[in-house]
Design a protein around this motif. Structure first.
Motif, PDB file in Angstrom:
ATOM      1  N   TYR A  50       0.842  -1.219  -0.025  1.00 56.31           N
ATOM      2  CA  TYR A  50      -0.001  -0.014   0.081  1.00 56.31           C
ATOM      3  C   TYR A  50       1.019   1.274  -0.007  1.00 56.31           C
ATOM      4  N   GLN A  51       0.364   2.311  -0.454  1.00 55.45           N
ATOM      5  CA  GLN A  51       1.142   3.443  -0.891  1.00 55.45           C
ATOM      6  C   GLN A  51       0.084   4.607  -0.242  1.00 55.45           C
ATOM      7  N   ASN A  52       0.449   5.649   0.702  1.00 58.85           N
ATOM      8  CA  ASN A  52      -0.286   6.745   1.004  1.00 58.85           C
ATOM      9  C   ASN A  52      -0.046   7.869   0.183  1.00 58.85           C
ATOM     10  N   TRP A  53      -0.855   8.804  -0.054  1.00 58.51           N
ATOM     11  CA  TRP A  53      -0.719   9.919  -1.206  1.00 58.51           C
ATOM     12  C   TRP A  53      -1.463  11.005  -0.620  1.00 58.51           C
ATOM     13  N   GLU A  95     -18.220   1.963   9.310  1.00 56.04           N
ATOM     14  CA  GLU A  95     -19.108   0.876   9.745  1.00 56.04           C
ATOM     15  C   GLU A  95     -18.424  -0.194  10.529  1.00 56.04           C
ATOM     16  N   SER A  96     -18.824  -1.026  11.366  1.00 55.33           N
ATOM     17  CA  SER A  96     -18.118  -2.238  11.925  1.00 55.33           C
ATOM     18  C   SER A  96     -17.651  -2.945  11.113  1.00 55.33           C
ATOM     19  N   MET A  97     -16.302  -3.384  11.217  1.00 54.00           N
ATOM     20  CA  MET A  97     -15.576  -4.385  10.230  1.00 54.00           C
ATOM     21  C   MET A  97     -16.062  -5.701  10.769  1.00 54.00           C
ATOM     22  N   PRO A  98     -16.329  -6.523   9.723  1.00 54.31           N
ATOM     23  CA  PRO A  98     -16.648  -7.905   9.831  1.00 54.31           C
ATOM     24  C   PRO A  98     -15.584  -8.828  10.132  1.00 54.31           C
ATOM     25  N   PHE A  99     -14.361  -8.359  10.146  1.00 54.70           N
ATOM     26  CA  PHE A  99     -13.077  -8.829  10.406  1.00 54.70           C
ATOM     27  C   PHE A  99     -12.368  -8.362  11.373  1.00 54.70           C
ATOM     28  N   GLU A 100     -11.248  -9.003  12.100  1.00 57.54           N
ATOM     29  CA  GLU A 100     -10.502  -8.423  12.901  1.00 57.54           C
ATOM     30  C   GLU A 100      -8.984  -8.509  12.339  1.00 57.54           C
ATOM     31  N   LEU A 101      -8.331  -7.297  11.929  1.00 62.44           N
ATOM     32  CA  LEU A 101      -7.361  -7.587  11.178  1.00 62.44           C
ATOM     33  C   LEU A 101      -6.183  -6.555  11.948  1.00 62.44           C
ATOM     34  N   LYS A 102      -5.025  -7.228  11.535  1.00 64.05           N
ATOM     35  CA  LYS A 102      -3.870  -6.478  12.178  1.00 64.05           C
ATOM     36  C   LYS A 102      -3.395  -5.312  10.932  1.00 64.05           C
ATOM     37  N   ASP A 103      -2.528  -4.365  11.606  1.00 65.77           N
ATOM     38  CA  ASP A 103      -2.077  -3.305  10.574  1.00 65.77           C
ATOM     39  C   ASP A 103      -1.695  -3.561   9.256  1.00 65.77           C
ATOM     40  N   HIS A 104      -0.999  -4.686   9.034  1.00 64.59           N
ATOM     41  CA  HIS A 104      -0.535  -5.190   7.536  1.00 64.59           C
ATOM     42  C   HIS A 104      -1.180  -6.360   7.073  1.00 64.59           C
ATOM     43  N   GLU A 105      -2.488  -6.527   7.435  1.00 67.04           N
ATOM     44  CA  GLU A 105      -3.397  -7.657   6.786  1.00 67.04           C
ATOM     45  C   GLU A 105      -4.445  -6.910   6.162  1.00 67.04           C
ATOM     46  N   CYS A 106      -5.122  -7.541   5.113  1.00 65.49           N
ATOM     47  CA  CYS A 106      -6.295  -7.276   4.571  1.00 65.49           C
ATOM     48  C   CYS A 106      -7.034  -8.800   4.213  1.00 65.49           C
ATOM     49  N   LYS A 163      -7.831 -13.926   3.799  1.00 64.14           N
ATOM     50  CA  LYS A 163      -7.199 -13.074   4.238  1.00 64.14           C
ATOM     51  C   LYS A 163      -5.519 -12.962   3.734  1.00 64.14           C
ATOM     52  N   ILE A 164      -5.189 -11.873   3.306  1.00 62.56           N
ATOM     53  CA  ILE A 164      -3.764 -11.684   3.120  1.00 62.56           C
ATOM     54  C   ILE A 164      -2.913 -10.854   3.991  1.00 62.56           C
ATOM     55  N   SER A 165      -1.881 -11.648   4.255  1.00 62.67           N
ATOM     56  CA  SER A 165      -0.723 -10.986   5.281  1.00 62.67           C
ATOM     57  C   SER A 165       0.375 -10.591   4.853  1.00 62.67           C
ATOM     58  N   ASN A 166       1.185  -9.963   5.720  1.00 61.58           N
ATOM     59  CA  ASN A 166       2.697  -9.082   5.217  1.00 61.58           C
ATOM     60  C   ASN A 166       2.497  -8.464   4.390  1.00 61.58           C
ATOM     61  N   ILE A 167       1.550  -7.291   4.202  1.00 65.71           N
ATOM     62  CA  ILE A 167       1.358  -6.387   3.382  1.00 65.71           C
ATOM     63  C   ILE A 167       2.578  -5.302   3.425  1.00 65.71           C
ATOM     64  N   LYS A 168       3.145  -4.931   2.533  1.00 64.78           N
ATOM     65  CA  LYS A 168       4.474  -3.897   2.674  1.00 64.78           C
ATOM     66  C   LYS A 168       3.939  -2.464   2.536  1.00 64.78           C
ATOM     67  N   GLU A 169       4.420  -1.476   3.229  1.00 65.86           N
ATOM     68  CA  GLU A 169       4.142  -0.142   3.020  1.00 65.86           C
ATOM     69  C   GLU A 169       5.265   0.586   2.223  1.00 65.86           C
ATOM     70  N   ARG A 170       4.888   1.185   1.112  1.00 69.54           N
ATOM     71  CA  ARG A 170       5.988   2.001   0.046  1.00 69.54           C
ATOM     72  C   ARG A 170       6.043   3.362   0.590  1.00 69.54           C
ATOM     73  N   GLU A 171       6.956   3.832   0.081  1.00 74.68           N
ATOM     74  CA  GLU A 171       7.236   5.223   0.368  1.00 74.68           C
ATOM     75  C   GLU A 171       5.976   6.233  -0.217  1.00 74.68           C
ATOM     76  N   PRO A 172       5.520   7.109   0.774  1.00 70.80           N
ATOM     77  CA  PRO A 172       4.310   7.959   0.368  1.00 70.80           C
ATOM     78  C   PRO A 172       4.511   8.784  -0.962  1.00 70.80           C
ATOM     79  N   LEU A 173       3.424   8.955  -1.614  1.00 72.16           N
ATOM     80  CA  LEU A 173       3.436   9.955  -2.684  1.00 72.16           C
ATOM     81  C   LEU A 173       2.946  11.195  -2.507  1.00 72.16           C
ATOM     82  N   ASN A 174       3.753  12.098  -2.523  1.00 71.63           N
ATOM     83  CA  ASN A 174       3.482  13.723  -2.201  1.00 71.63           C
ATOM     84  C   ASN A 174       3.335  14.406  -3.355  1.00 71.63           C
ATOM     85  N   TYR A 175       2.250  14.603  -3.925  1.00 73.09           N
ATOM     86  CA  TYR A 175       2.216  15.153  -5.210  1.00 73.09           C
ATOM     87  C   TYR A 175       2.601  16.674  -5.015  1.00 73.09           C
ATOM     88  N   PRO A 176       3.137  17.377  -6.186  1.00 71.90           N
ATOM     89  CA  PRO A 176       3.661  18.758  -5.765  1.00 71.90           C
ATOM     90  C   PRO A 176       2.609  19.668  -5.743  1.00 71.90           C
TER      91      PRO A 176
END
Length: 173
Positions: free
Chosen positions: A42-45, A124-135, A149-162
């Motif tokens: 995942y990547q924040n922007w 809304e209430s989530m139907p699943f209990e997930l950790k930070d790096h799970e979906c 469930k997919i685990s070990n999701i990596k975080e990439r550098e955020p995109l800061n648009y100009p």
């Protein structure tokens, strides 16, 4: 008459409990992956202008699949998945965040002036209990919605648009 009321009440309670138990069993996670996944990340922007918005995008590369992914649950939110075709299939879940969103809020001592203000959104209430790096992804197989469930999701550098481009008509003194 009291006996009839008690039997009716117990019948209704039994039906409600049975329907709740079916809802929870309908969202059981599958142990076997519906596809071969690449590195999920995942990547924040953040937009470069005030009020331009911000969010996070979740990328799910799929090597081979016989099912189509539908939705994803991640970090307390849900999103429909968009499919991008290329050398591999890539699903993207887009989530808006509250940071850098336009704020058109009227604050006044007169309640009538505040009438058009938006209500605060609650998750809304989530139907699943997930950790930070799970979906959890949902997909349809044999006409039935299933979840994985997919685990070990990596975080990439955020995109800061100009920032916004300079206005060529603006004169500096």
């Amino acid at each position: 008459m009291k006996l009839l009321k008690q039997i009716s009440f117990l019948s209704v309670m039994f039906i409600l409990m049975a329907s709740f138990s079916q809802c929870s069993s309908a969202q059981k996670l599958q142990k076997e992956a519906p596809a071969q996944f690449g590195e999920v990340y995942y990547q924040n922007w953040t937009a470069g202008v005030s009020g331009g918005g911000s969010g996070l995008n979740l990328f799910i590369p799929v090597m081979n699949t016989s099912v189509e992914l539908d939705s994803v649950y991640f970090k307390g939110r849900a999103s429909k998945l968009e499919m991008k075709n290329g050398n591999e299939i890539l699903y993207v879940g887009r989530f808006q965040t509250d940071f850098n969103q336009p704020k058109d809020v009227v604050m006044s001592s007169d309640a009538n002036e505040e009438y058009n203000n938006q209500l605060i959104k609650t998750d809304e209430s989530m139907p699943f209990e997930l950790k930070d790096h799970e979906c959890v992804v949902s997909y349809t197989k044999s006409g039935k919605t299933q979840y994985y469930k997919i685990s070990n999701i990596k975080e990439r550098e955020p995109l800061n648009y100009p920032s916004a481009p300079p206005n060529p008509n603006k004169k500096f003194n």
